[in-house]
Design a protein around this motif. Structure first.
Motif, PDB file in Angstrom:
ATOM      1  N   MET A 168       0.855  -1.174   0.000  1.00  0.00           N
ATOM      2  CA  MET A 168       0.000   0.000   0.000  1.00  0.00           C
ATOM      3  C   MET A 168       0.902   1.239   0.000  1.00  0.00           C
ATOM      4  N   LEU A 169       0.562   2.192  -0.825  1.00  0.00           N
ATOM      5  CA  LEU A 169       1.338   3.415  -0.917  1.00  0.00           C
ATOM      6  C   LEU A 169       1.064   4.334   0.272  1.00  0.00           C
ATOM      7  N   LEU A 170       2.083   5.095   0.659  1.00  0.00           N
ATOM      8  CA  LEU A 170       1.914   6.068   1.745  1.00  0.00           C
ATOM      9  C   LEU A 170       0.815   7.074   1.407  1.00  0.00           C
ATOM     10  N   VAL A 171       0.701   7.403   0.143  1.00  0.00           N
ATOM     11  CA  VAL A 171      -0.346   8.343  -0.290  1.00  0.00           C
ATOM     12  C   VAL A 171      -1.724   7.762   0.017  1.00  0.00           C
ATOM     13  N   ASP A 172      -1.875   6.457  -0.210  1.00  0.00           N
ATOM     14  CA  ASP A 172      -3.151   5.805   0.091  1.00  0.00           C
ATOM     15  C   ASP A 172      -3.436   5.794   1.591  1.00  0.00           C
ATOM     16  N   VAL A 173      -2.390   5.640   2.397  1.00  0.00           N
ATOM     17  CA  VAL A 173      -2.551   5.682   3.852  1.00  0.00           C
ATOM     18  C   VAL A 173      -3.041   7.058   4.275  1.00  0.00           C
ATOM     19  N   LEU A 174      -2.456   8.077   3.690  1.00  0.00           N
ATOM     20  CA  LEU A 174      -2.867   9.448   3.985  1.00  0.00           C
ATOM     21  C   LEU A 174      -4.343   9.645   3.657  1.00  0.00           C
ATOM     22  N   LYS A 175      -4.744   9.219   2.480  1.00  0.00           N
ATOM     23  CA  LYS A 175      -6.149   9.347   2.086  1.00  0.00           C
ATOM     24  C   LYS A 175      -7.056   8.537   3.008  1.00  0.00           C
ATOM     25  N   GLY A 176      -6.600   7.338   3.382  1.00  0.00           N
ATOM     26  CA  GLY A 176      -7.388   6.498   4.282  1.00  0.00           C
ATOM     27  C   GLY A 176      -7.557   7.111   5.660  1.00  0.00           C
ATOM     28  N   ARG A 186     -12.302  21.827  11.441  1.00  0.00           N
ATOM     29  CA  ARG A 186     -11.070  22.391  12.014  1.00  0.00           C
ATOM     30  C   ARG A 186     -10.077  21.292  12.407  1.00  0.00           C
ATOM     31  N   ALA A 187     -10.582  20.236  13.014  1.00  0.00           N
ATOM     32  CA  ALA A 187      -9.714  19.121  13.403  1.00  0.00           C
ATOM     33  C   ALA A 187      -9.119  18.432  12.174  1.00  0.00           C
ATOM     34  N   ILE A 188      -9.934  18.226  11.155  1.00  0.00           N
ATOM     35  CA  ILE A 188      -9.453  17.596   9.921  1.00  0.00           C
ATOM     36  C   ILE A 188      -8.377  18.455   9.273  1.00  0.00           C
ATOM     37  N   ARG A 189      -8.603  19.747   9.240  1.00  0.00           N
ATOM     38  CA  ARG A 189      -7.608  20.661   8.671  1.00  0.00           C
ATOM     39  C   ARG A 189      -6.311  20.604   9.486  1.00  0.00           C
ATOM     40  N   GLY A 190      -6.446  20.512  10.804  1.00  0.00           N
ATOM     41  CA  GLY A 190      -5.273  20.405  11.669  1.00  0.00           C
ATOM     42  C   GLY A 190      -4.483  19.130  11.408  1.00  0.00           C
ATOM     43  N   TYR A 191      -5.194  18.004  11.247  1.00  0.00           N
ATOM     44  CA  TYR A 191      -4.505  16.746  10.943  1.00  0.00           C
ATOM     45  C   TYR A 191      -3.797  16.825   9.596  1.00  0.00           C
ATOM     46  N   ARG A 192      -4.452  17.419   8.630  1.00  0.00           N
ATOM     47  CA  ARG A 192      -3.810  17.544   7.307  1.00  0.00           C
ATOM     48  C   ARG A 192      -2.522  18.349   7.409  1.00  0.00           C
ATOM     49  N   LYS A 249       1.302   2.348  12.342  1.00  0.00           N
ATOM     50  CA  LYS A 249       1.715   1.108  13.021  1.00  0.00           C
ATOM     51  C   LYS A 249       0.631   0.041  12.923  1.00  0.00           C
ATOM     52  N   LEU A 250      -0.633   0.439  13.084  1.00  0.00           N
ATOM     53  CA  LEU A 250      -1.725  -0.524  12.957  1.00  0.00           C
ATOM     54  C   LEU A 250      -1.794  -1.101  11.555  1.00  0.00           C
ATOM     55  N   LEU A 251      -1.634  -0.251  10.545  1.00  0.00           N
ATOM     56  CA  LEU A 251      -1.629  -0.738   9.167  1.00  0.00           C
ATOM     57  C   LEU A 251      -0.477  -1.700   8.924  1.00  0.00           C
ATOM     58  N   LEU A 252       0.705  -1.363   9.445  1.00  0.00           N
ATOM     59  CA  LEU A 252       1.867  -2.230   9.279  1.00  0.00           C
ATOM     60  C   LEU A 252       1.647  -3.571   9.963  1.00  0.00           C
ATOM     61  N   ASP A 253       1.134  -3.544  11.194  1.00  0.00           N
ATOM     62  CA  ASP A 253       0.873  -4.783  11.920  1.00  0.00           C
ATOM     63  C   ASP A 253      -0.124  -5.648  11.167  1.00  0.00           C
ATOM     64  N   ASP A 254      -1.174  -5.018  10.643  1.00  0.00           N
ATOM     65  CA  ASP A 254      -2.201  -5.740   9.910  1.00  0.00           C
ATOM     66  C   ASP A 254      -1.625  -6.371   8.645  1.00  0.00           C
ATOM     67  N   SER A 255      -0.818  -5.613   7.899  1.00  0.00           N
ATOM     68  CA  SER A 255      -0.265  -6.156   6.653  1.00  0.00           C
ATOM     69  C   SER A 255       0.739  -7.266   6.941  1.00  0.00           C
ATOM     70  N   ARG A 256       1.508  -7.149   8.016  1.00  0.00           N
ATOM     71  CA  ARG A 256       2.463  -8.205   8.377  1.00  0.00           C
ATOM     72  C   ARG A 256       1.740  -9.477   8.809  1.00  0.00           C
ATOM     73  N   LYS A 257       0.626  -9.320   9.547  1.00  0.00           N
ATOM     74  CA  LYS A 257      -0.152 -10.492   9.954  1.00  0.00           C
ATOM     75  C   LYS A 257      -0.721 -11.207   8.731  1.00  0.00           C
ATOM     76  N   LYS A 258      -1.206 -10.430   7.764  1.00  0.00           N
ATOM     77  CA  LYS A 258      -1.748 -11.035   6.547  1.00  0.00           C
ATOM     78  C   LYS A 258      -0.659 -11.768   5.775  1.00  0.00           C
ATOM     79  N   MET A 259       0.548 -11.181   5.742  1.00  0.00           N
ATOM     80  CA  MET A 259       1.657 -11.848   5.068  1.00  0.00           C
ATOM     81  C   MET A 259       1.996 -13.154   5.775  1.00  0.00           C
ATOM     82  N   GLU A 260       2.040 -13.132   7.088  1.00  0.00           N
ATOM     83  CA  GLU A 260       2.362 -14.334   7.861  1.00  0.00           C
ATOM     84  C   GLU A 260       1.314 -15.420   7.632  1.00  0.00           C
TER      85      GLU A 260
END
Length: 93
Positions: A1-9, A22-28, A71-82
């Protein structure tokens, strides 16, 4: 998964949880974590991000929720790989 996709997600998740505009703008604005990873380490794929990258970015940024999300995305993708490797009967990664 691309970092850009993570950002959009991530933005999609906070929008769907009815965060304020306001919160969404702050996170961006705070998502410099992705820019830091992409430029300094030349990483495009989430699976290529390692804990050393996140640790080094902590000195630069303070985006704890973004870091947790990655980190959650990474853990999830590693579990799926395993699981895939187990199903194929190969040695675990």
């Amino acid at each position: 998964m691309l970092l850009v996709d993570v950002l959009k997600g991530f933005i999609y998740d906070i929008e769907s949880n009815n965060y304020s505009h306001r919160a969404i703008r702050g996170y961006r604005n705070k998502l410099s974590f992705f820019r830091f990873i992409a430029t300094d380490f030349e990483i495009e794929e989430v699976e290529d991000v390692r804990s050393i990258h996140i640790e080094s970015s902590r000195n630069t940024t303070r985006n704890s929720q973004v870091e947790i999300y990655v980190k959650l995305l990474l853990d999830d993708s590693r579990k799926k790989m395993e699981e895939t490797v187990k199903l194929k009967g190969e040695k675990k990664i």
